[in-house]
Design a protein around this motif. Structure first.
Motif, PDB file in Angstrom:
ATOM      1  N   SER A   1       0.849  -1.371   0.048  1.00  0.00           N
ATOM      2  CA  SER A   1       0.123  -0.242  -0.001  1.00  0.00           C
ATOM      3  C   SER A   1       0.817   1.166   0.020  1.00  0.00           C
ATOM      4  O   SER A   1       0.362   2.482  -0.316  1.00  0.00           O
ATOM      5  CB  SER A   1      -0.855  -0.287   1.154  1.00  0.00           C
ATOM      6  N   ASP A   2       2.141   1.182   0.441  1.00  0.00           N
ATOM      7  CA  ASP A   2       3.057   2.188   0.380  1.00  0.00           C
ATOM      8  C   ASP A   2       4.436   2.422  -0.762  1.00  0.00           C
ATOM      9  O   ASP A   2       5.036   3.266  -0.630  1.00  0.00           O
ATOM     10  CB  ASP A   2       3.415   2.617   1.827  1.00  0.00           C
ATOM     11  N   THR A   3       4.627   1.228  -0.978  1.00  0.00           N
ATOM     12  CA  THR A   3       5.890   1.136  -1.860  1.00  0.00           C
ATOM     13  C   THR A   3       5.552   0.163  -3.029  1.00  0.00           C
ATOM     14  O   THR A   3       4.564  -0.679  -3.164  1.00  0.00           O
ATOM     15  CB  THR A   3       7.005   0.416  -1.345  1.00  0.00           C
ATOM     16  N   CYS A   4       6.453   0.475  -4.454  1.00  0.00           N
ATOM     17  CA  CYS A   4       6.488  -0.358  -5.334  1.00  0.00           C
ATOM     18  C   CYS A   4       7.786  -0.581  -6.119  1.00  0.00           C
ATOM     19  O   CYS A   4       8.379   0.563  -5.946  1.00  0.00           O
ATOM     20  CB  CYS A   4       5.232   0.140  -6.356  1.00  0.00           C
ATOM     21  N   ILE A   5       7.939  -1.697  -6.439  1.00  0.00           N
ATOM     22  CA  ILE A   5       9.181  -1.920  -7.201  1.00  0.00           C
ATOM     23  C   ILE A   5       8.795  -2.764  -8.348  1.00  0.00           C
ATOM     24  O   ILE A   5       8.149  -3.715  -8.258  1.00  0.00           O
ATOM     25  CB  ILE A   5      10.310  -2.940  -6.237  1.00  0.00           C
ATOM     26  N   ILE A   6       9.303  -2.152  -9.458  1.00  0.00           N
ATOM     27  CA  ILE A   6       9.240  -2.660 -10.756  1.00  0.00           C
ATOM     28  C   ILE A   6      10.438  -3.249 -11.365  1.00  0.00           C
ATOM     29  O   ILE A   6      11.386  -2.437 -11.489  1.00  0.00           O
ATOM     30  CB  ILE A   6       8.576  -1.872 -11.823  1.00  0.00           C
ATOM     31  N   ASP A   7      10.584  -4.499 -11.629  1.00  0.00           N
ATOM     32  CA  ASP A   7      11.821  -5.241 -12.053  1.00  0.00           C
ATOM     33  C   ASP A   7      13.139  -4.817 -11.449  1.00  0.00           C
ATOM     34  O   ASP A   7      14.208  -4.880 -12.073  1.00  0.00           O
ATOM     35  CB  ASP A   7      12.073  -4.638 -13.674  1.00  0.00           C
ATOM     36  N   GLU A   8      12.855  -4.624 -10.021  1.00  0.00           N
ATOM     37  CA  GLU A   8      14.187  -4.448  -9.195  1.00  0.00           C
ATOM     38  C   GLU A   8      14.998  -3.157  -9.877  1.00  0.00           C
ATOM     39  O   GLU A   8      16.333  -2.939  -9.571  1.00  0.00           O
ATOM     40  CB  GLU A   8      14.979  -5.723  -9.141  1.00  0.00           C
ATOM     41  N   GLU A   9      14.201  -2.116 -10.673  1.00  0.00           N
ATOM     42  CA  GLU A   9      14.787  -1.251 -11.230  1.00  0.00           C
ATOM     43  C   GLU A   9      14.208   0.026 -10.945  1.00  0.00           C
ATOM     44  O   GLU A   9      14.811   1.001 -11.008  1.00  0.00           O
ATOM     45  CB  GLU A   9      14.779  -1.672 -12.683  1.00  0.00           C
ATOM     46  N   HIS A  10      12.941   0.109 -10.671  1.00  0.00           N
ATOM     47  CA  HIS A  10      12.182   1.332 -10.702  1.00  0.00           C
ATOM     48  C   HIS A  10      11.407   1.193  -9.433  1.00  0.00           C
ATOM     49  O   HIS A  10      10.737   0.283  -8.815  1.00  0.00           O
ATOM     50  CB  HIS A  10      11.122   1.545 -11.707  1.00  0.00           C
ATOM     51  N   TYR A  11      11.763   2.310  -8.735  1.00  0.00           N
ATOM     52  CA  TYR A  11      11.179   2.308  -7.100  1.00  0.00           C
ATOM     53  C   TYR A  11      10.229   3.461  -6.915  1.00  0.00           C
ATOM     54  O   TYR A  11      10.295   4.756  -7.342  1.00  0.00           O
ATOM     55  CB  TYR A  11      12.469   2.575  -6.324  1.00  0.00           C
ATOM     56  N   PHE A  12       9.277   3.115  -6.380  1.00  0.00           N
ATOM     57  CA  PHE A  12       8.110   4.263  -5.985  1.00  0.00           C
ATOM     58  C   PHE A  12       7.681   4.255  -4.441  1.00  0.00           C
ATOM     59  O   PHE A  12       7.266   3.163  -4.089  1.00  0.00           O
ATOM     60  CB  PHE A  12       6.745   3.908  -6.841  1.00  0.00           C
ATOM     61  N   ILE A  13       7.456   5.324  -4.120  1.00  0.00           N
ATOM     62  CA  ILE A  13       6.599   5.521  -2.707  1.00  0.00           C
ATOM     63  C   ILE A  13       5.374   6.231  -2.872  1.00  0.00           C
ATOM     64  O   ILE A  13       5.188   7.185  -3.534  1.00  0.00           O
ATOM     65  CB  ILE A  13       7.780   5.986  -1.592  1.00  0.00           C
TER      66      ILE A  13
END
Length: 165
Positions: A42-54
């Motif tokens: 609900s607070d973080t997202c990682i895509i392909d161990e390359e793109h990071y979102f909060i």
């Protein structure tokens, strides 16, 4: 004005905050690949161990109201900043960190990839998201505020049917 809450199904009278469940790049990953390529909370997202979102809160002042209108938005982060936040989620002693806005808020035109700063707050609170002070409609709204009527219009654009005014 009132709205029917998507979480509890009850009618509420206070102006709600709105949240986006996923960053926009999540939708670029084919659905059948998401389980393998995306790590989402609900607070973080990682895509392909390359793109990071909060996920953070972008507050918009509402004229003549004490409470602001909150938008739960996603911003990109450098890998090292992302992991610093994960290691220290309850401190205000980190940041602010630059990121790109990764939520499309159509009520304010094209908001995707606006420049932001994430200000960390500690105490189990999501970061406050500050937009670069530009002439973009969302940045102007964050600086100057919006009317209560406009805030309700935005809420009703995003809420499922059943909201009334």
């Amino acid at each position: 004005m009132s709205f029917i809450c998507a979480c509890c199904g009850k009618t509420h009278d206070a102006l709600p905050d709105l949240g986006f469940a996923k960053p926009e790049p999540y939708f670029d990953v084919p659905e059948e690949e998401r389980k393998l390529r995306v790590q989402l909370t609900s607070d973080t997202c990682i895509i392909d161990e390359e793109h990071y979102f909060i996920r953070g809160i972008l507050e918009i002042p509402v004229h003549e109201q004490e409470e602001s209108f909150g938008l739960g938005v996603w911003v990109s982060q450098k890998k090292e900043h992302f992991y610093t936040y994960l290691e220290q989620p309850n401190t205000a002693e980190i940041g602010p960190y630059f990121g790109w806005l990764c939520s499309s808020i159509l009520a304010f035109g094209n908001t995707y990839l606006l420049k932001t700063k994430a200000h960390f707050q500690g105490d189990n609170r999501r970061p406050q998201i500050e937009l670069e002070p530009t002439e973009e409609p969302l940045a102007i709204a964050q600086r100057e505020g919006i009317s209560l009527e406009r805030a309700w219009e935005i809420v009703h654009e995003y809420l499922p049917s059943g909201a009334d005014g």
